[in-house]
Design a protein around this motif. Sequence first.
Motif, short mmCIF file in Angstrom:
data_model
loop_
_atom_site.label_atom_id
_atom_site.label_comp_id
_atom_site.label_asym_id
_atom_site.label_seq_id
_atom_site.Cartn_x
_atom_site.Cartn_y
_atom_site.Cartn_z
N THR A 137 33.38 30.18 50.38
CA THR A 137 34.06 31.45 50.82
C THR A 137 32.84 32.29 51.26
O THR A 137 31.98 32.68 50.22
N ALA A 141 34.31 38.26 50.33
CA ALA A 141 35.41 37.59 49.55
C ALA A 141 34.99 36.45 48.64
O ALA A 141 35.80 36.29 47.56
N GLN A 493 40.98 40.42 50.14
CA GLN A 493 41.52 39.20 50.24
C GLN A 493 43.17 39.52 50.20
O GLN A 493 43.37 40.79 49.85
#
Length: 800
Positions: A137, A141, A493
């Motif tokens: 990712t 994040a 997130q």
Amino acid sequence: MDLRTRLRHLVLTATALVTAAAALPPASAGAADAGSRNRHLSSGGLSALIRYTEHGVPHILAKDYANLGFGTGWAQAADQVCTLADGFVTVRGERSRHFGADAAPDGSLSSATKNLSSDLYFAGVRQAGTVEKLLATPAPAGPSRQVKETMRGWAAGYNAWLAQNRVTDPACKGAGWVRPVSALDVARRGFAVSVLGGQGRGVDGITAAAPPETGAARTSVVDRERAAAAAREMFASDNADMGSNAVAFSGRTTANGRGLLLGNPHYPWQGGRRFWQSQQTIPGELNVSGGSLLGTTVVNIGFNDKVAWSHTVATGVTLNLHQLTLDPADPTAYLVDGRPERMTRRTVSVPVKGAAPVTRTQWWTRYGPVVTGLGASLPLPWSATTAYALNDPNAANLRGSDTALGFAKARSTQGIAKTLRRVQGLPWVNTVAADSAGHTFFSQSQVLPRITDDLAQRCSTPLGKVTYPASGVAVLDGSRTDCALGSDKDAVQPGIFGPSRMPVLEDAPYAENSNDSAWLTNADRPITGYERVFGTVATRRSLRTRGAVEDVSAMAEKGGLTVGDLQRQQFANRAPAGDLAAAGTVEGCTALAADRPDLKEACGVLGRWDRTVNTDSAGALLFDRFWRKLVASVPQAELWKVPFSAADPVRTPNTLNTAAPGFATALTGAVSELRAAGIALDAPLGKHQFVVRDGKRIALHGGTESLGIWNKIEPVWNPAGGGYTEVTTGSSHIQAVGWDGGRCPVARTLLTYAQSSNPSSPHYSDQTELYSGERWVTWRFCEKDILRAPGLRVERVRER
């Protein structure tokens, strides 16, 4: 050339080489990093310079993050190879293979009660590629390139130490489970720490979850009041195996106008959640000192030349439950807005020592895994109509190390705040900080499920309507999409709170936390307005919080504070419970002694006790044993005559109720217990509160949570062995930090259980002895101080 001159020459030469490497222009630096990576893949090439000062503290010097990770992995392995190796067995899901299915893990990386459930969970994490997806990712994040480089280097350093050294620690000498690790193993260990407060709490319930058998009861009944009490107990700070105190003082209260910070985390004394001290330096890029949790590649709690920070375990509830309405035709499908959605099967097999492999199926939903309980006290049965899924937002959070790295580079408390807003990576702690310009900072910036009070009001199931107010554990209706957690625009997130929703306090004369909610961080500037999931407002505080606020507010009011005042506070060893209740206890004891002459001596001992828990405190042990029995048997509402008042939260409740059922039983029980153990009622505390290291008794001061001691320790009672003979958790990496206007911070530290768990190490108990004597380590931050260290030892470590 004498030894000192040769060592200095070596250090200066190595420093010059590292500095030159760090000063390469961007294109050259990139080429050098690429070449380093290529050499690593073929014949090695990572290296670092480690300078060891007093008590085995390594000062690690490297040219970039991969090499810094290498030096850190090497130095941690040298001190803690067995503890580290045990943790890697855990995250590989191989405990049953090596130690048997029914043995209990040490609890460092989850709350699993047996190796088998631990293995089934972590093997499932591996099988699902959970950590690999997080590593892929993009930042913010996901983890940054710098952090991933430290992980790669850490694994290489650990492996190089194994290849080049002989394991002497009897805990794992010659053990087949001590094996090389990968960067992915290091990341998986970080994941385990991140989910400790969420999925980690539910490991047994996740791995035991199974659909009801045909013909089983169609409905499940959960006793709501018992569930609320169990949830409240589970998330109560005084029942946690980790806690902390931290206080920051502003320049308005200090002698020189600069900030001060005292950090006193209460963490396990054994196992994988021990701290380890170091300094990490990349010239021109990074220079930070402090404590790291074992297996961590960065400094978690520490300081640099401008700012210092510590963490305290927060009250925010890092999980929530979704109550599933099951498809009447299939208990492995659940309804969402009336439409069935099948659960995902995750079938996992783990090897078992001396037995056949065990295979189990775990069941996952859009919300997370199905769970049949949170600990033994909170069962969540899976019936033909109902099941429960556990949501843990930290299962998507591998950003903790980036948060620590951002703190390490910060130049002020504003830099700390900026890192928290940008990275949002702390799963279960508050942050307290002070800087050299005199600023203070507190924030409960946690990764929490976005449970607003409005959402809980609209979407709580009948069970949730009692658990949420009582504990902050929300149980939401999983059959409705309008009960989804939603998202804040400033959150990195989905499904978590953004930074603008966090409790924050800036530039207060003092900012203090002792594991209660954010409300009373400063008694004159209470923090309000946050959602229940963060913690409570205007509720009774623990005795440790009350004592701490009394102490630090008095310190702030007095002013003129220095690092020396922080040191005195750490070892003041005042017992707030004694100040509140000892006099009343003596009165109650005297009344009882009219009919029980055998209590007369105890009354006199308690009357003479000085209300402290120093090693020479006579009467402290008797009061301790009495108080533990009393608070375990008498509800808080019956313990005090004057109840809690939100208008006077530091001084209430008060006035011991000696007429409460259980008072006489607790007092007579404590007296009988000590006499049966052959312990004098007026024995000095340190004679019967100690640890044994290398066959030597080391007396310990400090005391238990219920006494309200700042210098908290939780010792193990063994009357046959002479009293309290070991410590499970308590004061660990202590740091008292300030600045005097120079380039070097003024820091005094202690690692209570010392750097190494190897009994053959010279640093197995040296700092424990310092702790016993209330002595400190003067931290060496600047090069000139490192080079002046008596017995300086320099190692150039590298891959072969």
